[in-house]
Structure formats: structure tokens, C-alpha cells
Write an enzyme that holds these catalytic residues in place. Sequence first.
Site, PDB file in Angstrom:
ATOM      1  N   GLU A   1       6.868   6.225  -8.991  1.00 48.49           N
ATOM      2  CA  GLU A   1       5.428   5.909  -8.908  1.00 48.49           C
ATOM      3  C   GLU A   1       4.752   6.851  -7.934  1.00 48.49           C
ATOM      4  OE1 GLU A   1       4.358   1.803  -8.273  1.00 48.49           O
ATOM      5  OE2 GLU A   1       6.207   1.084  -9.165  1.00 48.49           O
TER       6      GLU A   1
ATOM      7  N   MET B   1      -3.885  -6.851  -7.089  1.00 46.61           N
ATOM      8  CA  MET B   1      -3.380  -7.975  -7.878  1.00 46.61           C
ATOM      9  C   MET B   1      -4.509  -8.877  -8.382  1.00 46.61           C
ATOM     10  SD  MET B   1      -0.242  -7.277  -7.801  1.00 46.61           S
ATOM     11  CE  MET B   1       0.610  -8.743  -8.360  1.00 46.61           C
ATOM     12  N   ARG B   2      -5.554  -8.273  -8.854  1.00 46.60           N
ATOM     13  CA  ARG B   2      -6.658  -9.083  -9.342  1.00 46.60           C
ATOM     14  C   ARG B   2      -7.186  -8.456 -10.628  1.00 46.60           C
ATOM     15  NH1 ARG B   2     -10.288 -12.986  -7.148  1.00 46.60           N
ATOM     16  NH2 ARG B   2     -12.281 -12.628  -8.168  1.00 46.60           N
TER      17      ARG B   2
ATOM     18  N   ASN C   1      -4.726   2.831 -13.063  1.00 43.13           N
ATOM     19  CA  ASN C   1      -3.792   1.840 -12.516  1.00 43.13           C
ATOM     20  C   ASN C   1      -2.376   2.383 -12.635  1.00 43.13           C
ATOM     21  OD1 ASN C   1      -2.857  -0.705 -11.538  1.00 43.13           O
ATOM     22  ND2 ASN C   1      -2.306  -1.296 -13.628  1.00 43.13           N
TER      23      ASN C   1
ATOM     24  N   LYS D   1       9.849   5.106  -6.253  1.00 42.58           N
ATOM     25  CA  LYS D   1       9.947   6.541  -5.939  1.00 42.58           C
ATOM     26  C   LYS D   1       9.206   7.363  -6.981  1.00 42.58           C
ATOM     27  CE  LYS D   1      13.932   8.019  -3.401  1.00 42.58           C
ATOM     28  NZ  LYS D   1      15.303   8.442  -3.432  1.00 42.58           N
TER      29      LYS D   1
ATOM     30  N   GLY E   1       0.784  -1.236   0.000  1.00 42.68           N
ATOM     31  CA  GLY E   1       0.000   0.000   0.000  1.00 42.68           C
ATOM     32  C   GLY E   1       0.815   1.284   0.000  1.00 42.68           C
TER      33      GLY E   1
ATOM     34  N   HIS F   1       1.564   0.951 -13.064  1.00 43.04           N
ATOM     35  CA  HIS F   1       2.301  -0.270 -13.411  1.00 43.04           C
ATOM     36  C   HIS F   1       3.800   0.052 -13.440  1.00 43.04           C
ATOM     37  CE1 HIS F   1       2.938  -4.213 -15.128  1.00 43.04           C
ATOM     38  NE2 HIS F   1       3.785  -3.642 -15.974  1.00 43.04           N
TER      39      HIS F   1
ATOM     40  N   ASN G   1       1.746   3.068  -2.581  1.00 37.84           N
ATOM     41  CA  ASN G   1       1.146   4.054  -3.493  1.00 37.84           C
ATOM     42  C   ASN G   1      -0.104   4.679  -2.872  1.00 37.84           C
ATOM     43  OD1 ASN G   1       2.440   4.424  -6.276  1.00 37.84           O
ATOM     44  ND2 ASN G   1       2.625   2.218  -5.926  1.00 37.84           N
TER      45      ASN G   1
HETATM   46  C1  GRF Z   1       3.766  -1.127  -7.409  1.00 35.89           C
HETATM   47  O1  GRF Z   1       5.036  -1.377  -7.943  1.00 35.89           O
HETATM   48  C2  GRF Z   1       2.748  -0.913  -8.493  1.00 35.89           C
HETATM   49  O2  GRF Z   1       3.275  -0.294  -9.629  1.00 35.89           O
HETATM   50  C3  GRF Z   1       2.328  -2.311  -8.827  1.00 35.89           C
HETATM   51  O3  GRF Z   1       2.304  -2.992  -7.606  1.00 35.89           O
HETATM   52  C4  GRF Z   1       3.201  -2.357  -6.697  1.00 35.89           C
HETATM   53  C5  GRF Z   1       2.382  -1.983  -5.514  1.00 35.89           C
HETATM   54  O4  GRF Z   1       3.149  -1.448  -4.467  1.00 35.89           O
HETATM   55  N1  GRF Z   1       1.066  -2.318  -9.541  1.00 35.89           N
HETATM   56  P1  GRF Z   1       2.433  -0.759  -3.229  1.00 35.89           P
HETATM   57  O5  GRF Z   1       1.453  -1.795  -2.651  1.00 35.89           O
HETATM   58  O6  GRF Z   1       1.713   0.458  -3.709  1.00 35.89           O
HETATM   59  O7  GRF Z   1       3.530  -0.451  -2.264  1.00 35.89           O
END
Ligand code: GRF
Length: 205
Positions: free
Chosen positions: A174, A90-91, A107, A172, A13, A109, A15
Site C-alpha cells: 500500500e 472509516m466513514r 481510496n 508494505k 495514518g 483498500h 498511508n
Molecule cells: C489500510 O490497510 C488501508 O488500506 C485501509 O485502512 C488501513 C489504514 O491504515 N483502507 P493506515 O491508517 O493508513 O495505517
Amino acid sequence: MSKRLGILISGRGSNFLAIADAVAQHRLDAEIAVVISNHPDAPGIAVGRERGFQAITLPSKGLDREAYDCQMIEELRKSNVDLVCLAGYMRILSGHFIREFHQRILNIHPSLLPAFPGLDAQHQALDHGAKFSGCTVHFVEEGLDSGPIISQAVVPVLEDDTAESLAARILKEEHRIYPEAIALVLSGQYRIEGRRVIPFRKIFA
Ligand code: GRF
């Protein structure tokens, strides 16, 4: 009134927390209405609760995709969500869910899409010998990691990188670009032409 975000996670979590920080620091005019994890023990849920967010788990294990997504839609509706942000969720979403929130699902990625979609994107970039990778924020459409690209950041792949060190540098970026991309979408100051997302003014640094 601030627009309401529904954030879907499956794990750490970070992000989600970067988005929460951007809201707290007034870099993003939005409210996190709810954060939902499909994994009951996602660390992001515990941290979210500590920080006072409505953070709930909706276990997906063993459930049919569409039946599960109907439950998820109901939760998001209850919280009056304007925009759904996938943050390490992840779904794969059903077509039903995607149609329900048409062009209102984002999303992030960890690669420069369309390169290296799917799992272990940082590993894929290393294995492929890419010299640059990065991250992408995009609208979610049916099709894995597809959908019009809103923002990207480039990260060099260093000679001594491991998947972990590369992932950390990408992360970072992201955390920087996801709140910016959400702000753009919430502002409505863009149009979509084919696959191209065109902001009305320069927003990204
Ligand atoms: C991130 O690298 C995101 O790009 C990918 O899954 C990871 C999630 O990380 N989809 P977090 O749970 O936000 O720390």
C-alpha cells in the site's frame, strides 16, 4: 505550483505518512495541505502534528452523513485542496461529497478489488482461502469500494498467515503504490474509458 492534497484518516495514518515521505523525497510532486480525522484520538493526527502538518480533527460522532460531509467540504475548501486521498478513513462518503470532488477522490483498500470490499478485507481473503490478495487504489464513486481502479499490487497468502501477518505484508505494498497512483492522477496523464483507467505512458513498475 504543486497540487494540494487533503488526506482523510480515522486511525493510525501509516498511508498518510507514506505519502508524506514520498513528498519529502521528491517522489511525489504535491503538497499535503491538510490532514483531517473524523476520530478525535486518531494516532495519525498526533504524528502529523509532530511532523509539522496542518492536522485537524472533525469529530463525526452522532452527526448526519450529509451535514458532516458539508463541514468536511468546507475544511477542504479552506485549504484549497485539489485531490482528496482517503487513507484508512472509516466513514462512507455522501453522494454530495462525491459529486463535489468528482473524480478527485482516491481510496486505498487492502484487497484486490472487486474481491473482498468492506471491512476486514484481509480476514475475508484468509477465510475465503484466497491464494493471493493485495491492495487497490481506486477512484471513489458511490458504492462501497467501487470506482475505477488506478493501481493494484498482488501479495501471496501464505499457509501460516494470520490476518495480521497478511495485513502487514499488504500494508508494505500500500505504502508503495498509493504515492505512485497519486502522482499519476496529479499528472493528468491518463484517461478513463468506462471503468478502465489508462495511463498515457508506463508509470507503474
Ligand atoms: C489500510 O490497510 C488501508 O488500506 C485501509 O485502512 C488501513 C489504514 O491504515 N483502507 P493506515 O491508517 O493508513 O495505517
